[in-house]
Scaffold this motif. Structure first.
Motif, PDB file in Angstrom:
ATOM      1  N   HIS A 297       0.814  -1.206   0.000  1.00 57.69           N
ATOM      2  CA  HIS A 297       0.000   0.000   0.000  1.00 57.69           C
ATOM      3  C   HIS A 297       0.850   1.260   0.000  1.00 57.69           C
ATOM      4  O   HIS A 297       2.026   1.228   0.361  1.00 57.69           O
ATOM      5  CB  HIS A 297      -0.881   0.048   1.251  1.00 57.69           C
ATOM      6  N   ALA A 298       0.180   2.346  -0.337  1.00 57.29           N
ATOM      7  CA  ALA A 298       0.805   3.649  -0.226  1.00 57.29           C
ATOM      8  C   ALA A 298       1.158   3.892   1.237  1.00 57.29           C
ATOM      9  O   ALA A 298       0.495   3.392   2.140  1.00 57.29           O
ATOM     10  CB  ALA A 298      -0.174   4.720  -0.705  1.00 57.29           C
ATOM     11  N   GLY A 299       2.184   4.654   1.468  1.00 58.28           N
ATOM     12  CA  GLY A 299       2.577   4.985   2.832  1.00 58.28           C
ATOM     13  C   GLY A 299       1.914   6.262   3.290  1.00 58.28           C
ATOM     14  O   GLY A 299       0.973   6.769   2.664  1.00 58.28           O
ATOM     15  N   LEU A 300       2.452   6.776   4.350  1.00 54.37           N
ATOM     16  CA  LEU A 300       1.900   7.969   4.963  1.00 54.37           C
ATOM     17  C   LEU A 300       1.755   9.119   3.964  1.00 54.37           C
ATOM     18  O   LEU A 300       0.740   9.790   3.902  1.00 54.37           O
ATOM     19  CB  LEU A 300       2.834   8.394   6.110  1.00 54.37           C
ATOM     20  N   ARG A 301       2.774   9.301   3.161  1.00 56.56           N
ATOM     21  CA  ARG A 301       2.789  10.443   2.262  1.00 56.56           C
ATOM     22  C   ARG A 301       1.608  10.397   1.280  1.00 56.56           C
ATOM     23  O   ARG A 301       0.885  11.377   1.117  1.00 56.56           O
ATOM     24  CB  ARG A 301       4.107  10.455   1.488  1.00 56.56           C
ATOM     25  N   ASP A 302       1.417   9.231   0.630  1.00 58.14           N
ATOM     26  CA  ASP A 302       0.346   9.167  -0.354  1.00 58.14           C
ATOM     27  C   ASP A 302      -1.029   9.190   0.296  1.00 58.14           C
ATOM     28  O   ASP A 302      -1.990   9.709  -0.272  1.00 58.14           O
ATOM     29  CB  ASP A 302       0.509   7.926  -1.236  1.00 58.14           C
ATOM     30  N   GLN A 303      -1.132   8.646   1.501  1.00 56.05           N
ATOM     31  CA  GLN A 303      -2.405   8.756   2.227  1.00 56.05           C
ATOM     32  C   GLN A 303      -2.722  10.224   2.489  1.00 56.05           C
ATOM     33  O   GLN A 303      -3.856  10.678   2.324  1.00 56.05           O
ATOM     34  CB  GLN A 303      -2.323   8.014   3.571  1.00 56.05           C
ATOM     35  N   LEU A 406      -8.439  16.131   8.841  1.00 53.49           N
ATOM     36  CA  LEU A 406      -8.077  14.997   7.986  1.00 53.49           C
ATOM     37  C   LEU A 406      -6.898  14.267   8.609  1.00 53.49           C
ATOM     38  O   LEU A 406      -5.897  14.905   8.960  1.00 53.49           O
ATOM     39  CB  LEU A 406      -7.683  15.494   6.591  1.00 53.49           C
ATOM     40  N   VAL A 407      -7.007  12.940   8.745  1.00 54.04           N
ATOM     41  CA  VAL A 407      -5.949  12.166   9.396  1.00 54.04           C
ATOM     42  C   VAL A 407      -5.622  10.926   8.560  1.00 54.04           C
ATOM     43  O   VAL A 407      -6.520  10.145   8.247  1.00 54.04           O
ATOM     44  CB  VAL A 407      -6.403  11.702  10.803  1.00 54.04           C
ATOM     45  N   PRO A 408      -4.357  10.732   8.162  1.00 52.17           N
ATOM     46  CA  PRO A 408      -4.005   9.481   7.478  1.00 52.17           C
ATOM     47  C   PRO A 408      -4.356   8.288   8.371  1.00 52.17           C
ATOM     48  O   PRO A 408      -4.164   8.359   9.595  1.00 52.17           O
ATOM     49  CB  PRO A 408      -2.491   9.594   7.295  1.00 52.17           C
ATOM     50  N   GLY A 409      -4.867   7.222   7.786  1.00 50.60           N
ATOM     51  CA  GLY A 409      -5.331   6.076   8.556  1.00 50.60           C
ATOM     52  C   GLY A 409      -4.282   5.537   9.503  1.00 50.60           C
ATOM     53  O   GLY A 409      -4.588   5.081  10.599  1.00 50.60           O
ATOM     54  N   SER A 410      -3.016   5.598   9.062  1.00 50.56           N
ATOM     55  CA  SER A 410      -1.976   5.032   9.908  1.00 50.56           C
ATOM     56  C   SER A 410      -1.790   5.844  11.185  1.00 50.56           C
ATOM     57  O   SER A 410      -1.130   5.397  12.116  1.00 50.56           O
ATOM     58  CB  SER A 410      -0.665   4.971   9.130  1.00 50.56           C
ATOM     59  N   ARG A 426     -17.105  16.109  10.569  1.00 53.02           N
ATOM     60  CA  ARG A 426     -15.998  17.000  10.188  1.00 53.02           C
ATOM     61  C   ARG A 426     -14.664  16.262  10.229  1.00 53.02           C
ATOM     62  O   ARG A 426     -13.618  16.878  10.027  1.00 53.02           O
ATOM     63  CB  ARG A 426     -15.921  18.184  11.170  1.00 53.02           C
ATOM     64  N   LEU A 427     -14.700  14.965  10.529  1.00 48.20           N
ATOM     65  CA  LEU A 427     -13.466  14.226  10.793  1.00 48.20           C
ATOM     66  C   LEU A 427     -13.309  13.106   9.755  1.00 48.20           C
ATOM     67  O   LEU A 427     -14.185  12.248   9.636  1.00 48.20           O
ATOM     68  CB  LEU A 427     -13.575  13.652  12.215  1.00 48.20           C
ATOM     69  N   PHE A 428     -12.209  13.150   8.994  1.00 49.26           N
ATOM     70  CA  PHE A 428     -12.031  12.189   7.907  1.00 49.26           C
ATOM     71  C   PHE A 428     -10.667  11.506   8.003  1.00 49.26           C
ATOM     72  O   PHE A 428      -9.710  12.107   8.497  1.00 49.26           O
ATOM     73  CB  PHE A 428     -12.142  12.885   6.553  1.00 49.26           C
ATOM     74  N   ALA A 429     -10.617  10.288   7.509  1.00 46.92           N
ATOM     75  CA  ALA A 429      -9.356   9.557   7.515  1.00 46.92           C
ATOM     76  C   ALA A 429      -9.160   8.880   6.154  1.00 46.92           C
ATOM     77  O   ALA A 429     -10.110   8.714   5.397  1.00 46.92           O
ATOM     78  CB  ALA A 429      -9.357   8.511   8.626  1.00 46.92           C
ATOM     79  N   ALA A 430      -7.915   8.516   5.838  1.00 46.88           N
ATOM     80  CA  ALA A 430      -7.609   7.849   4.561  1.00 46.88           C
ATOM     81  C   ALA A 430      -7.069   6.458   4.866  1.00 46.88           C
ATOM     82  O   ALA A 430      -6.180   6.307   5.711  1.00 46.88           O
ATOM     83  CB  ALA A 430      -6.571   8.661   3.793  1.00 46.88           C
ATOM     84  N   TYR A 431      -7.604   5.454   4.181  1.00 47.73           N
ATOM     85  CA  TYR A 431      -7.144   4.075   4.376  1.00 47.73           C
ATOM     86  C   TYR A 431      -6.850   3.441   3.018  1.00 47.73           C
ATOM     87  O   TYR A 431      -7.568   3.664   2.053  1.00 47.73           O
ATOM     88  CB  TYR A 431      -8.218   3.243   5.084  1.00 47.73           C
ATOM     89  N   ILE A 518     -11.298   7.359   1.314  1.00 46.57           N
ATOM     90  CA  ILE A 518     -11.554   8.337   2.373  1.00 46.57           C
ATOM     91  C   ILE A 518     -12.773   7.846   3.162  1.00 46.57           C
ATOM     92  O   ILE A 518     -13.766   7.428   2.567  1.00 46.57           O
ATOM     93  CB  ILE A 518     -11.845   9.741   1.791  1.00 46.57           C
ATOM     94  N   VAL A 519     -12.648   7.872   4.455  1.00 46.90           N
ATOM     95  CA  VAL A 519     -13.773   7.483   5.302  1.00 46.90           C
ATOM     96  C   VAL A 519     -14.051   8.615   6.284  1.00 46.90           C
ATOM     97  O   VAL A 519     -13.164   9.402   6.632  1.00 46.90           O
ATOM     98  CB  VAL A 519     -13.483   6.183   6.093  1.00 46.90           C
ATOM     99  N   ARG A 520     -15.302   8.685   6.700  1.00 46.08           N
ATOM    100  CA  ARG A 520     -15.668   9.630   7.743  1.00 46.08           C
ATOM    101  C   ARG A 520     -15.655   8.861   9.054  1.00 46.08           C
ATOM    102  O   ARG A 520     -16.124   7.726   9.135  1.00 46.08           O
ATOM    103  CB  ARG A 520     -17.071  10.185   7.466  1.00 46.08           C
ATOM    104  N   ILE A 521     -15.076   9.464  10.067  1.00 50.20           N
ATOM    105  CA  ILE A 521     -15.069   8.822  11.378  1.00 50.20           C
ATOM    106  C   ILE A 521     -16.378   9.204  12.061  1.00 50.20           C
ATOM    107  O   ILE A 521     -16.586  10.370  12.423  1.00 50.20           O
ATOM    108  CB  ILE A 521     -13.838   9.253  12.205  1.00 50.20           C
ATOM    109  N   ASP A 522     -17.285   8.229  12.112  1.00 53.19           N
ATOM    110  CA  ASP A 522     -18.614   8.506  12.652  1.00 53.19           C
ATOM    111  C   ASP A 522     -18.571   8.356  14.158  1.00 53.19           C
ATOM    112  O   ASP A 522     -18.364   7.263  14.687  1.00 53.19           O
ATOM    113  CB  ASP A 522     -19.634   7.544  12.035  1.00 53.19           C
ATOM    114  N   LEU A 523     -18.746   9.488  14.851  1.00 54.52           N
ATOM    115  CA  LEU A 523     -18.578   9.489  16.301  1.00 54.52           C
ATOM    116  C   LEU A 523     -19.795   8.907  17.009  1.00 54.52           C
ATOM    117  O   LEU A 523     -19.683   8.384  18.112  1.00 54.52           O
ATOM    118  CB  LEU A 523     -18.295  10.910  16.791  1.00 54.52           C
ATOM    119  N   ASP A 524     -20.965   8.993  16.350  1.00 53.78           N
ATOM    120  CA  ASP A 524     -22.163   8.415  16.969  1.00 53.78           C
ATOM    121  C   ASP A 524     -22.110   6.900  16.894  1.00 53.78           C
ATOM    122  O   ASP A 524     -22.248   6.204  17.893  1.00 53.78           O
ATOM    123  CB  ASP A 524     -23.424   8.916  16.245  1.00 53.78           C
TER     124      ASP A 524
END
Lengths: 539, 871
Positions: A297-303, A406-410, A426-431, A518-524
């Motif tokens: 997989h792509a590393g931190l940079r590409d995420q 925005l937060v890289p998944g790692s 408002r909170l998203f992550a990349a996996y 890209i995923v949204r971190i669903d807090l509920d």
């Protein structure tokens, strides 16, 4: 109770040894010749030069040596390949120089009509030094004329006689040994156990299915200690004691820098294929090692860049607001990633992108948040560890501020699911892949361990890494070598691992899936909710 | 067996005709001695051209006579002078002559032969008097681009199709004369019906087993005569040729009443002497040879064994039990195991020849017969005609991983780069499995099909051991022999039905074979092919080399043969179509234009009243006749409204002038659906983008030096340090320049090119400021600046040697302008372009020549006083 006479046991093990040991190890002379063949340099330090004569009668007559170059730039292996069979290129067809082919009793007739009787040791020496075949025909002009000490020449010829019968370490007639590096000590015990179990099951199944060209796939599990010095010793063991053919490592997405460097060194020094789950920052700088290190997989940079692209698309036609990239004070990989993100956003027309260095450990979160808020930042890409991001988000909520984050998944820790609700939507992550076990897994705290989403992805990726490596072995054929596995891996085009997105490699591509979901971190719901399509990151 | 033409992509054509026009020069200062050539005793005077740093020497001589040919033709010197067209220089021949066409190429700077090149050539009638002559380059462009619309009189890049017939003959057909307009080149008479055949790699000889005659016939493929016969113990059937061509392996049957159960005989291809007879077991037999020429394996059907033979010693190593009815055997180049099917047991065994041991046993159902591997060697395919099944096995795991149901009685496989074809005894349907869909374990096989004729393949015939489906040169197409139809079909991948077919002259083809007739390198730098000059006329031989680009036309005269003139029944008129006929749309009326030429006067034939046209939709689905009208002097037109999309062949007749439909070469037009914007053929689509062809190059100021035909574009590229550079302003302007092309993943010719530049740089150190060495990556997608830098550092590159990469379209544009473009990077030629930007003078040298030579070319400009900059 069964009783075997001792000599039977002896006999049985002797048989096992002979079948495993064939073909025999290289003699010291052959090993010497191997270096000349592969690198164009002499272990004894003698000079070896190559002259690309072309038909230059003047130079030949005068015996001038000014056209000579070091043989290290034109070693035998570049045309004739590691197996001696050569590969057609640019209108040149290098001869098959395996000893079998050179010494066919009825001689050789080349496609161009050049014919000659079988080679002997003496006529091969003439070919190497003077560029003529046993019939006296000149060889193709691309074949350099080499000059070296008689001992070097003898060693080279001794090795040529072994071409095609010089297996790389870890390879026998019946087995190929694959080193499987487990996550270093310090990673969750349960995660290590599950990865190991999944890999064992995978190898069992592959071996039940016939192995690879009649060879058993032999997993060699390697536990990595948690500190650099022991780690270096572990790497040494991989090569010297375990003698594995190739390595697949299960690493956290942001491994400690020493571990990255150790793997890169292993790959480079032993020209050994090394599969890693995520692209290593360290191999970006090392062009020699790049050839040998393949990431699933792509590393931190590409995420991170995928998140930047996502943020840009999300903005639609409206103006690009000020944005900030949070970088830890001493993270080299994060710093490189931040540079790429800033570049990408600026290219996409974002006029104000700030790079904010955050001290790790005890950041003054409130001060930092106030600063960002004053600058009217609306989008934050966080490359700092999860706890620090969590603290900042909590501080922001207290100030009634909720920028898009925005937060890289790692870098997503389980605590990120517990930040104040103000950040919902408002909170998203990349996996690099979506945990197929379902969103629930994301934050489950069953059995007392914390499973972050990267936990599930780590298992999938460990399996994908061996699936890719073994496909390389399958494509390389029975006469496999480390080099031919590399060549074979480069032909993977949308290869289905079964557990990840299809992976592809090319001569300058070492990242199997280059991009992120890209995923949204669903807090509920404490889940990950996919947002939109896969984002491919072009270099 | 691929023709050389497929390598020539359209992109290459464009270059050839724009930048490639660059430097047609006069002969070099010093005359070059001729390259040694085979059979040069019958050499006719040769013609030379020196273009782009390459000297091309063209010659033609009568082919060596076949032993059975009339002696009058042997070694006859080429006639000089003759009645037909005395204004044209060049060698003269007579119609009906079999000639060897030869091009010897070498680098002008070093004299080194140009090896492994892929030239193309045509023998075409010279333009008719009164017709505008567009020039050699335009004609070659037409020949290359619209090959189905514009054909030369003789295409030297073609293949012949052979049919192994039910009777004791082989038909040799030139299929490109137009479908329905094939030409029977020869009918080879055998002593008894042929059973199996194999062609040598150099295409010179065809071996055919004739069991009833107890012989293997050796057919010469120039004269199409049986040249010799190999006597075999009894009933030879299977043939196999070693990859190194040294031995021919022939299966024989054990004779009744002897202890010999049958086996293989081995013949030297050089001497045609028998080298060994190796009894292996009761047959019928199947033979396979390992890629490395070390092992032969023989499946003995009735003995149920597999014999492993050591080729070095020509002796059997061992027999292994293979199962009842061992019927087919092959090697996988990837696993280097031999695989043998046992019809009775329904097993497939994998055998390791190194250890003489069975390594895997795969279980299928009884009835399995033929096994074949795809080229990569990874996936093998096995048919079961008894149960109508196709199996896929993976050589990596030695397991059957996929199975599919096919039609009745699948008994033969043909595998191209992209597709597995399955032929059935009980059906005319040919099944196709795309290879990129193969290998997904337990997934159903994706199977498509097309009708391979009217009758099932097995109707009324013994199945043949030789192939009924073979790949057509050029790729993506196959030829299918249908015995009961007495026809051979041409199928192009992706179509629903064959694109065409030809009748096999009333014979039932049991198998088919393609013989590539394109130019082939016989000795280093010497490329030859043989051809028969069918008709008298004034010709030119058009020559094309994609890299370095060379286009040239050599005149040749073919005189009428007095012997043939009496028997000649040539057409009374010649038909010439438009070079670029209009693309037709279905349902829309299109005017088809053509010209009629009087073959005797070579002038337009005006005023012919009874000109009629017949349009046929290939392969004969629809036809219509129409009357043609004369537009002006010798030009005629007819209206055609195509009912369906497809290729239309338009034949012309004039009974009054002795031209019949069957004699006329058809005009070929393509009709597309109305909704489509244009031609679906990407080649044709690309054609519209052709840059205008420049006129003949400007006269060169010096023998070897010439200006580039187009300006060097000032494209922005990246150098090895990742800096943006403008190619012309930053690297070339006012410099003495040497440019080569490299790519970092190329390991054979690029390191020598790099080493040569490194030496050149050191040699010219004292002039470093004036000299610019440039390496352009021909693989800019892969070659990042960092890769280039790493590559250059191996050679110790110093400032002044710039390596550039960039956006592919920019790099390609630059390479085209410099005449260094190659579509296939693996075929890229080691050319080095050397010149002075200030003087505007350039030359091309073979990049692997000596550093002395290259340095000398650069020093010429270093010594010269600053030359005036050309306007």
């Amino acid at each position: 109770m069964l009783f075997f006479p001792a000599r039977w046991i002896y006999a049985a093990s002797a048989i096992a040894l002979t079948s495993f040991a064939a073909p025999a190890q290289l003699t010291p002379e052959e090993t010497h010749g191997r270096e000349i063949y592969r690198r164009g340099t002499s272990p004894s330090g003698g000079t070896i030069t190559a002259r690309l004569s072309g038909p230059s009668p003047d130079a030949a007559r005068s015996g001038e040596r000014r056209d000579e170059v070091s043989a290290s730039v034109l070693p035998c292996v570049s045309c004739h390949r590691a197996d001696g069979r050569g590969r057609r290129e640019g209108g040149v067809v290098p001869s098959n120089i395996t000893w079998h082919a050179l010494t066919r009793p009825y001689g050789v007739v080349h496609a161009t009509g050049r014919a000659h009787p079988p080679y002997t040791t003496a006529s091969l020496a003439t070919a190497i030094t003077s560029g003529t075949d046993p019939a006296g025909n000149p060889l193709n002009a691309v074949m350099p004329r080499y000059r070296m000490a008689p001992e070097d020449l003898a060693a080279l010829i001794a090795y040529v006689k072994r071409l095609g019968r010089d297996p790389d370490p870890g390879l026998s007639e019946t087995a190929v040994r694959i080193g499987l590096i487990l996550p270093p000590v310090g990673a969750p015990v349960e995660m290590r156990r599950q990865i190991r179990t999944a890999l064992e099951r995978w190898f069992d199944e592959a071996n039940r299915g016939g192995g690879v060209f009649g060879r058993r796939l032999e997993p060699v599990f390697i536990d990595l200690p948690g500190n650099p010095d022991d780690g270096a010793r572990a790497m040494q063991r991989i090569v010297e004691t375990e003698r594995v053919f190739a390595v697949a490592a299960s690493l956290p997405a942001s491994p400690p820098p020493w571990l990255e460097k150790a793997l890169v060194t292993l790959a480079r020094d032993h020209e050994m294929p090394v599969m890693v789950p995520f692209a290593l920052d360290a191999s970006r700088a090392d062009t020699t090692a790049q050839r040998y290190v393949f990431a699933v997989h792509a590393g931190l940079r590409d995420q991170a860049v995928a998140l930047a692209v996502f943020a840009d698309r999300r903005q639609g036609t409206s103006d690009r607001p000020p944005a900030a990239v949070l970088v830890p004070e001493d993270g080299e990989a994060q710093s490189h990633a931040a540079t790429s993100v800033v570049e990408r956003l600026e290219r996409l027309g974002w006029r104000s992108v700030q790079r904010v260095t955050v001290p790790i450990g005890r950041p003054d979160a409130t001060a930092l948040v106030r600063l960002l808020q004053r600058q009217k930042i609306e989008v934050i890409l966080s490359l700092i560890p999860s706890p620090e991001t969590e603290v900042c988000l909590t501080a922001a909520a207290a100030l009634q501020w909720s920028p898009v984050t925005l937060v890289p998944g790692s870098l997503v820790g389980a605590g990120l699911f517990d930040v104040p609700r103000a950040h919902q939507a408002r909170l998203f992550a990349a996996y690099p892949s979506l945990p197929s076990a379902g969103p629930r897994v994301a934050s489950s705290r069953e059995d007392g361990t914390t499973k972050s989403p990267s936990y599930v992805i780590a298992q999938q990726t460990a399996l994908a890494a061996v699936a890719v490596l073994v496909e390389g072995l399958r494509r390389a054929g029975r006469d496999v070598a480390r080099e031919t596995v590399i060549d074979a891996l480069e032909t993977l085009d949308r290869f289905e691992t079964g557990v990840t997105r299809p992976v592809s490699y090319r001569p300058n591509r070492r990242t199997g899936t280059q991009g992120a979901f890209i995923v949204r971190i669903d807090l509920d719901g404490r889940t990950l909710v996919p947002v939109g399509e896969w984002i491919e990151v072009m270099q | 067996m691929a023709a050389s033409l497929p390598g020539l992509t359209l992109a290459a054509v464009v270059v050839a005709l724009t930048a490639g026009a660059a430097a047609r020069q006069r002969a070099p200062d010093r005359p070059l001695p001729p390259l040694p050539a085979p059979g040069s005793s019958r050499e006719a005077p040769s013609q030379q051209a020196t273009i782009n740093g390459v000297n091309v020497e063209f010659s033609m001589h009568r082919a060596a006579p076949a032993s059975t040919a009339p002696p009058a033709r042997s070694g006859q010197p080429a006639s000089v002078g003759g009645p037909s067209d005395s204004s044209v220089a060049g060698p003269r021949f007579r119609e009906g002559d079999d000639v060897v066409v030869r091009f010897a190429m070498r680098d002008t700077t070093s004299g080194a032969p140009l090896q492994n090149a892929r030239p193309a050539a045509w023998v075409d009638l010279r333009p008719v008097a009164g017709q505008p002559d567009a020039g050699c380059k335009v004609r070659v462009q037409d020949l290359l681009s619209g090959s189905i619309f514009r054909r030369a009189e003789i295409d030297l890049n073609v293949y012949y199709v052979l049919a192994l017939n039910q009777d004791a003959t082989i038909t040799v057909v030139d299929p490109l004369f137009g479908f329905g307009q094939t030409r029977l080149l020869a009918l080879v008479a055998l002593k008894s019906p042929g059973e199996d055949w194999v062609l040598t790699d150099d295409r010179a000889r065809l071996f055919v087993s004739t069991p009833d005659a107890n012989q293997v016939a050796v057919v010469d493929t120039t004269s199409w005569q049986v040249q010799a016969a190999l006597d075999v113990a009894s009933r030879p059937v299977r043939l196999a040729l070693q990859p190194d061509q040294q031995y021919l392996w022939v299966s024989y049957q054990g004779a009744a009443g002897t202890s010999d159960p049958g086996g293989v005989e081995v013949f030297s291809t050089a001497t045609l002497e028998r080298a060994a007879r190796i009894p292996t077991g009761r047959g019928p037999h199947a033979i396979a040879i390992s890629d490395d020429n070390r092992f032969a394996v023989v499946a003995n059907h009735d003995a149920g064994t597999l014999s492993l033979v050591d080729i070095r010693r020509l002796a059997k190593i061992t027999d292994l039990p293979a199962g009842a009815g061992a019927s087919s055997v092959t090697f996988s180049p990837l696993s280097r195991f031999a695989y043998v099917t046992a019809t009775g047991d329904g097993t497939i065994l994998a055998v390791d020849p190194d250890r003489a041991a069975i390594v895997a046993r795969m279980k299928a159902e009884p009835g399995v017969t033929q096994i074949r591997f795809a080229r990569s060697g990874r996936f093998g395919f096995v048919v079961n005609p008894a149960r109508d099944l196709l199996h896929v096995l993976d050589a990596a795991s030695n397991r059957i991983i996929q199975t599919g149901q096919v039609d009745k009685g699948p008994d033969q496989l043909a595998i191209t780069d992209g597709i597995v074809y399955v032929i059935h005894q009980g059906s005319e349907i040919v099944r196709m499995i795309p290879l990129d869909e193969v290998g997904r374990e337990d997934q159903p096989l994706q199977i498509a099909d097309f009708p391979g004729g009217q009758a099932p393949f097995g109707r009324g015939l013994r199945p043949s051991v030789a192939d009924r489906v073979v790949e057509a040169p050029g790729g993506n197409a196959v030829l299918v022999a249908n015995p009961a139809d007495q026809a051979i079909y041409y199928y192009k991948e992706g179509m629903a039905a064959p694109m065409g077919n030809f009748r096999n002259y009333g014979r039932e083809p049991r198998a088919t074979l393609v013989v590539d007739r394109s130019l082939r390198e016989r000795t280093p730098g010497v490329y030859e092919t043989e051809v028969r000059l069918q008709r008298a006329g004034s010709y030119e031989v058009a020559f094309f080399l994609p890299s370095p680009q060379i286009v040239h036309c050599f005149p040749v005269v073919v005189d009428p043969s007095p012997a043939r003139s009496t028997e000649r029944r040539g057409p009374g008129l010649e038909v010439i179509g438009e070079p670029h006929p209009p693309a037709m749309r279905v349902g829309e009326r299109t005017t088809v234009r053509f010209q009629l030429i009087d073959p005797d006067t070579r002038r337009p034939a005006g005023g012919v009243a009874d000109v009629r046209a017949m349009a046929v939709l290939a392969p004969g689905l629809w036809q219509e006749r129409m009357r043609a009208r004369e537009a002006d002097d010798g030009r005629y037109e007819a209206d055609l409204t195509p009912p369906k999309p497809g290729l239309y062949y338009v034949y012309i007749e004039s009974r009054a002038r002795g031209l019949s439909f069957s004699q006329s070469r058809p005009l070929i037009l393509e009709a597309v659906d109305r909704k489509q914007g244009g031609s679906p053929d990407p080649k044709q689509a690309g054609h519209a983008d052709h840059t205008p062809v420049p006129s003949e190059p400007r006269a060169a100021g010096a023998p070897v030096w010439a200006p580039l035909s187009s300006a060097i574009p000032d494209v922005e590229l990246l150098d090895q340090d990742g800096r943006r550079v403008r190619f012309r302003s930053d690297l070339v302007r006012n410099q003495i320049v040497a440019i080569n092309t490299i790519f970092t993943t190329c390991t054979t010719i690029c390191p020598p090119l790099g080493a040569t530049f490194a030496q050149l740089q050191r040699r010219l150190e004292h002039e470093a400021k004036r000299v610019s060495l440039i390496s352009i990556s021909v693989d800019p997608v892969t070659d990042t600046p960092a890769r280039l830098k790493a590559w250059a550092s191996k050679f110790d590159a110093r400032p002044g040697w710039t390596l550039v990469t960039g956006a592919k379209q920019d790099v390609d544009r630059l390479l085209r302008a410099l005449g260094l473009f190659t579509a296939d990077k693996w075929a890229h030629a080691p050319s080095t372009l050397i010149g002075s930007d200030a003087a505007g003078q350039w030359t091309r040298a073979y990049g692997l020549t000596s550093v002395d030579t290259l340095a000398g070319l650069l020093e010429r400009w270093l010594r010269a006083p600053a030359a005036p900059i050309p306007k």
